[in-house]
Scaffold this motif. Sequence first.
Motif, PDB file in Angstrom:
ATOM      1  N   LEU A  80     -31.880 -52.903 -54.056  1.00 29.17           N
ATOM      2  CA  LEU A  80     -32.956 -51.927 -54.255  1.00 29.17           C
ATOM      3  C   LEU A  80     -34.306 -52.552 -53.941  1.00 29.17           C
ATOM      4  CD1 LEU A  80     -33.849 -49.118 -55.258  1.00 29.17           C
ATOM      5  CD2 LEU A  80     -33.958 -50.076 -57.561  1.00 29.17           C
ATOM      6  N   GLN A  81     -34.500 -53.802 -54.351  1.00 27.66           N
ATOM      7  CA  GLN A  81     -35.765 -54.480 -54.072  1.00 27.66           C
ATOM      8  C   GLN A  81     -35.976 -54.663 -52.568  1.00 27.66           C
ATOM      9  OE1 GLN A  81     -37.644 -57.549 -56.740  1.00 27.66           O
ATOM     10  NE2 GLN A  81     -36.864 -58.909 -55.171  1.00 27.66           N
ATOM     11  N   LEU A  82     -34.895 -54.973 -51.848  1.00 25.21           N
ATOM     12  CA  LEU A  82     -34.997 -55.120 -50.397  1.00 25.21           C
ATOM     13  C   LEU A  82     -35.319 -53.789 -49.718  1.00 25.21           C
ATOM     14  CD1 LEU A  82     -31.986 -57.520 -49.674  1.00 25.21           C
ATOM     15  CD2 LEU A  82     -34.411 -58.081 -49.497  1.00 25.21           C
ATOM     16  N   THR A  83     -34.639 -52.723 -50.153  1.00 31.79           N
ATOM     17  CA  THR A  83     -34.853 -51.408 -49.516  1.00 31.79           C
ATOM     18  C   THR A  83     -36.200 -50.807 -49.911  1.00 31.79           C
ATOM     19  OG1 THR A  83     -33.634 -50.317 -51.317  1.00 31.79           O
ATOM     20  CG2 THR A  83     -32.393 -50.905 -49.342  1.00 31.79           C
ATOM     21  N   ASN A  84     -36.744 -51.233 -51.057  1.00 29.43           N
ATOM     22  CA  ASN A  84     -38.032 -50.702 -51.502  1.00 29.43           C
ATOM     23  C   ASN A  84     -39.165 -51.094 -50.560  1.00 29.43           C
ATOM     24  OD1 ASN A  84     -39.649 -49.298 -53.549  1.00 29.43           O
ATOM     25  ND2 ASN A  84     -40.499 -51.314 -53.997  1.00 29.43           N
ATOM     26  N   ILE A  85     -38.943 -52.136 -49.758  1.00 32.84           N
ATOM     27  CA  ILE A  85     -39.933 -52.561 -48.769  1.00 32.84           C
ATOM     28  C   ILE A  85     -40.262 -51.413 -47.814  1.00 32.84           C
ATOM     29  CG2 ILE A  85     -40.284 -54.075 -46.758  1.00 32.84           C
ATOM     30  CD1 ILE A  85     -38.666 -56.216 -48.285  1.00 32.84           C
ATOM     31  N   GLN A  86     -39.236 -50.609 -47.486  1.00 32.67           N
ATOM     32  CA  GLN A  86     -39.414 -49.520 -46.534  1.00 32.67           C
ATOM     33  C   GLN A  86     -40.079 -48.288 -47.156  1.00 32.67           C
ATOM     34  OE1 GLN A  86     -35.350 -48.990 -45.421  1.00 32.67           O
ATOM     35  NE2 GLN A  86     -35.174 -51.009 -44.493  1.00 32.67           N
ATOM     36  N   ASN A  87     -40.184 -48.273 -48.476  1.00 27.95           N
ATOM     37  CA  ASN A  87     -40.777 -47.132 -49.178  1.00 27.95           C
ATOM     38  C   ASN A  87     -42.295 -47.248 -49.159  1.00 27.95           C
ATOM     39  OD1 ASN A  87     -41.445 -45.035 -50.864  1.00 27.95           O
ATOM     40  ND2 ASN A  87     -40.383 -45.847 -52.670  1.00 27.95           N
ATOM     41  N   LYS A  88     -42.965 -46.280 -48.558  1.00 28.99           N
ATOM     42  CA  LYS A  88     -44.423 -46.336 -48.447  1.00 28.99           C
ATOM     43  C   LYS A  88     -45.117 -46.054 -49.782  1.00 28.99           C
ATOM     44  CE  LYS A  88     -44.693 -45.288 -43.512  1.00 28.99           C
ATOM     45  NZ  LYS A  88     -45.243 -44.399 -42.461  1.00 28.99           N
ATOM     46  N   GLU A  89     -44.400 -45.376 -50.686  1.00 33.83           N
ATOM     47  CA  GLU A  89     -44.959 -45.099 -52.006  1.00 33.83           C
ATOM     48  C   GLU A  89     -45.006 -46.388 -52.827  1.00 33.83           C
ATOM     49  OE1 GLU A  89     -46.051 -42.053 -53.198  1.00 33.83           O
ATOM     50  OE2 GLU A  89     -45.832 -41.402 -51.117  1.00 33.83           O
ATOM     51  N   ILE A  90     -46.086 -46.550 -53.582  1.00 37.68           N
ATOM     52  CA  ILE A  90     -46.230 -47.714 -54.462  1.00 37.68           C
ATOM     53  C   ILE A  90     -46.359 -47.170 -55.882  1.00 37.68           C
ATOM     54  CG2 ILE A  90     -47.657 -49.718 -55.045  1.00 37.68           C
ATOM     55  CD1 ILE A  90     -48.525 -49.789 -52.076  1.00 37.68           C
ATOM     56  N   THR A  91     -45.257 -47.179 -56.620  1.00 37.62           N
ATOM     57  CA  THR A  91     -45.230 -46.514 -57.925  1.00 37.62           C
ATOM     58  C   THR A  91     -44.710 -47.423 -59.033  1.00 37.62           C
ATOM     59  OG1 THR A  91     -42.956 -45.693 -57.674  1.00 37.62           O
ATOM     60  CG2 THR A  91     -44.739 -44.332 -56.751  1.00 37.62           C
ATOM     61  N   GLU A  92     -45.145 -47.103 -60.243  1.00 38.80           N
ATOM     62  CA  GLU A  92     -44.617 -47.811 -61.412  1.00 38.80           C
ATOM     63  C   GLU A  92     -43.138 -47.503 -61.606  1.00 38.80           C
ATOM     64  OE1 GLU A  92     -46.647 -47.780 -65.157  1.00 38.80           O
ATOM     65  OE2 GLU A  92     -48.616 -47.688 -64.207  1.00 38.80           O
ATOM     66  N   GLU A  93     -42.737 -46.269 -61.271  1.00 38.02           N
ATOM     67  CA  GLU A  93     -41.333 -45.879 -61.443  1.00 38.02           C
ATOM     68  C   GLU A  93     -40.414 -46.799 -60.651  1.00 38.02           C
ATOM     69  OE1 GLU A  93     -43.878 -42.612 -62.656  1.00 38.02           O
ATOM     70  OE2 GLU A  93     -43.813 -43.752 -60.779  1.00 38.02           O
ATOM     71  N   ALA A  94     -40.779 -47.078 -59.402  1.00 42.08           N
ATOM     72  CA  ALA A  94     -39.958 -47.959 -58.566  1.00 42.08           C
ATOM     73  C   ALA A  94     -39.945 -49.378 -59.134  1.00 42.08           C
ATOM     74  CB  ALA A  94     -40.484 -47.966 -57.132  1.00 42.08           C
ATOM     75  N   TYR A  95     -41.101 -49.829 -59.624  1.00 41.97           N
ATOM     76  CA  TYR A  95     -41.208 -51.164 -60.221  1.00 41.97           C
ATOM     77  C   TYR A  95     -40.269 -51.294 -61.415  1.00 41.97           C
ATOM     78  CZ  TYR A  95     -43.156 -54.813 -63.246  1.00 41.97           C
ATOM     79  OH  TYR A  95     -43.300 -55.893 -64.074  1.00 41.97           O
ATOM     80  N   TYR A  96     -40.332 -50.328 -62.331  1.00 43.13           N
ATOM     81  CA  TYR A  96     -39.499 -50.396 -63.531  1.00 43.13           C
ATOM     82  C   TYR A  96     -38.014 -50.266 -63.206  1.00 43.13           C
ATOM     83  CZ  TYR A  96     -43.360 -50.451 -66.865  1.00 43.13           C
ATOM     84  OH  TYR A  96     -44.463 -50.822 -67.608  1.00 43.13           O
ATOM     85  N   GLU A  97     -37.697 -49.464 -62.210  1.00 45.61           N
ATOM     86  CA  GLU A  97     -36.289 -49.300 -61.837  1.00 45.61           C
ATOM     87  C   GLU A  97     -35.712 -50.628 -61.334  1.00 45.61           C
ATOM     88  OE1 GLU A  97     -32.749 -47.612 -61.766  1.00 45.61           O
ATOM     89  OE2 GLU A  97     -34.565 -46.628 -62.499  1.00 45.61           O
ATOM     90  N   ILE A  98     -36.496 -51.352 -60.557  1.00 40.83           N
ATOM     91  CA  ILE A  98     -36.038 -52.645 -60.031  1.00 40.83           C
ATOM     92  C   ILE A  98     -35.863 -53.652 -61.160  1.00 40.83           C
ATOM     93  CG2 ILE A  98     -36.719 -54.653 -58.643  1.00 40.83           C
ATOM     94  CD1 ILE A  98     -38.039 -52.602 -56.688  1.00 40.83           C
ATOM     95  N   ILE A  99     -36.859 -53.758 -62.052  1.00 42.81           N
ATOM     96  CA  ILE A  99     -36.748 -54.792 -63.087  1.00 42.81           C
ATOM     97  C   ILE A  99     -35.704 -54.425 -64.143  1.00 42.81           C
ATOM     98  CG2 ILE A  99     -39.091 -55.612 -62.692  1.00 42.81           C
ATOM     99  CD1 ILE A  99     -39.895 -54.410 -65.392  1.00 42.81           C
ATOM    100  N   ARG A 100     -35.437 -53.133 -64.334  1.00 44.51           N
ATOM    101  CA  ARG A 100     -34.353 -52.753 -65.252  1.00 44.51           C
ATOM    102  C   ARG A 100     -33.005 -53.209 -64.709  1.00 44.51           C
ATOM    103  NH1 ARG A 100     -37.426 -47.826 -66.215  1.00 44.51           N
ATOM    104  NH2 ARG A 100     -38.171 -47.839 -68.373  1.00 44.51           N
ATOM    105  N   ARG A 101     -32.842 -53.139 -63.389  1.00 44.23           N
ATOM    106  CA  ARG A 101     -31.560 -53.519 -62.788  1.00 44.23           C
ATOM    107  C   ARG A 101     -31.454 -55.026 -62.568  1.00 44.23           C
ATOM    108  NH1 ARG A 101     -30.203 -48.903 -58.200  1.00 44.23           N
ATOM    109  NH2 ARG A 101     -31.325 -47.182 -59.213  1.00 44.23           N
ATOM    110  N   LYS A 102     -32.560 -55.719 -62.618  1.00 43.74           N
ATOM    111  CA  LYS A 102     -32.525 -57.177 -62.411  1.00 43.74           C
ATOM    112  C   LYS A 102     -32.712 -57.888 -63.748  1.00 43.74           C
ATOM    113  CE  LYS A 102     -34.306 -59.094 -58.832  1.00 43.74           C
ATOM    114  NZ  LYS A 102     -35.334 -59.616 -57.930  1.00 43.74           N
ATOM    115  N   THR A 103     -33.921 -58.240 -64.108  1.00 45.38           N
ATOM    116  CA  THR A 103     -34.183 -59.028 -65.319  1.00 45.38           C
ATOM    117  C   THR A 103     -33.703 -58.340 -66.596  1.00 45.38           C
ATOM    118  OG1 THR A 103     -36.154 -59.862 -64.201  1.00 45.38           O
ATOM    119  CG2 THR A 103     -35.965 -60.290 -66.557  1.00 45.38           C
ATOM    120  N   ALA A 104     -34.089 -57.070 -66.792  1.00 46.38           N
ATOM    121  CA  ALA A 104     -33.777 -56.399 -68.054  1.00 46.38           C
ATOM    122  C   ALA A 104     -32.283 -56.230 -68.267  1.00 46.38           C
ATOM    123  CB  ALA A 104     -34.484 -55.049 -68.117  1.00 46.38           C
TER     124      ALA A 104
END
Length: 325
Positions: free
Chosen positions: A149-173
Amino acid sequence: MDHLSLIKQPIFGELDDFVSLFNQSLSHDDGMLAQVLTHIRQRGGKRMRPMLILLMAKNFGRVSGTTLHAAVGLELLHTASLVHDDVVDESSERRGQASVNALYDNKVSVLVGDFILSTALLYVSKTHSEAIVRRLSELGRTLSDGEILQLTNIQNKEITEEAYYEIIRRKTAALFEACAAIGAESAGARHEDVEAAKQFGQNLGIIFQIRDDIFDYYDSKEIGKPTGNDMLEGKLTLPVIHALNATCDADMLAIARKVKVREVSQAEIDRLVAFTKANGGIEYADQQMWSFHADCMRFIDERVEDSAIKMALKAYLDFVIERKS
């Protein structure tokens, strides 16, 4: 007494049992594999995740053989993921020591990571708990999913907190979440207590990651990475995301998109770091961190009765927030 001593106090003997079992799991008689496993074993770490498993088990019952084998299985899974991550990220260091891929090569790293992952499955099978085996398996999938998800998020032009939290929930959290839930499950806790422990772990993991992200905006030898290192790796974290969305500054948004595709210069990163600090990014991230801290404290107040464990979990929270590296 320092935070780590308080954390260890109610589980001192059980932690020694874990370390012995974990070191045994990373031992081998065969040449190169033995050398690599010894190298990995020696870098140790603070054992934050295993300690969380032990504390949760003791809170809801006792630390058993099931708990210890589950803790070793989870720590091995985490270790394997780090070995593989260093290959993906082309990292030369891990915890201040040379990474496996730097000492040997990518082929050796991938194969050793696979060996450790298989060993994790072997140890978790010794819990004889279908629920714990399933939870550890789901964790492995979630960690890989988070990396992708973190790799594919590079292609997402939107810069949102939702995407940030989704990535860290699936990784660190996800790691902290699994530790807390597995610890409770190993002690035979009720379903509602396991779910509450799971949420506590997730909140704790989010705090851990936000603190880690804030480090990136300050140059410190103690922290061990240069300012803007996350941006250099193509990552936009909570402080800069907030500053960008709060101001909608077109020039800074353009630089942020260059960060995502890894086409940014050090001078541009320096500008983005300064912009983040000037526009409340650090303060906002700090506020969010304390909001998740309040949620964690509710769990401790409502579901932890033993005073030593209560003190240990509070010290755990304090350590995560106040740590310098």
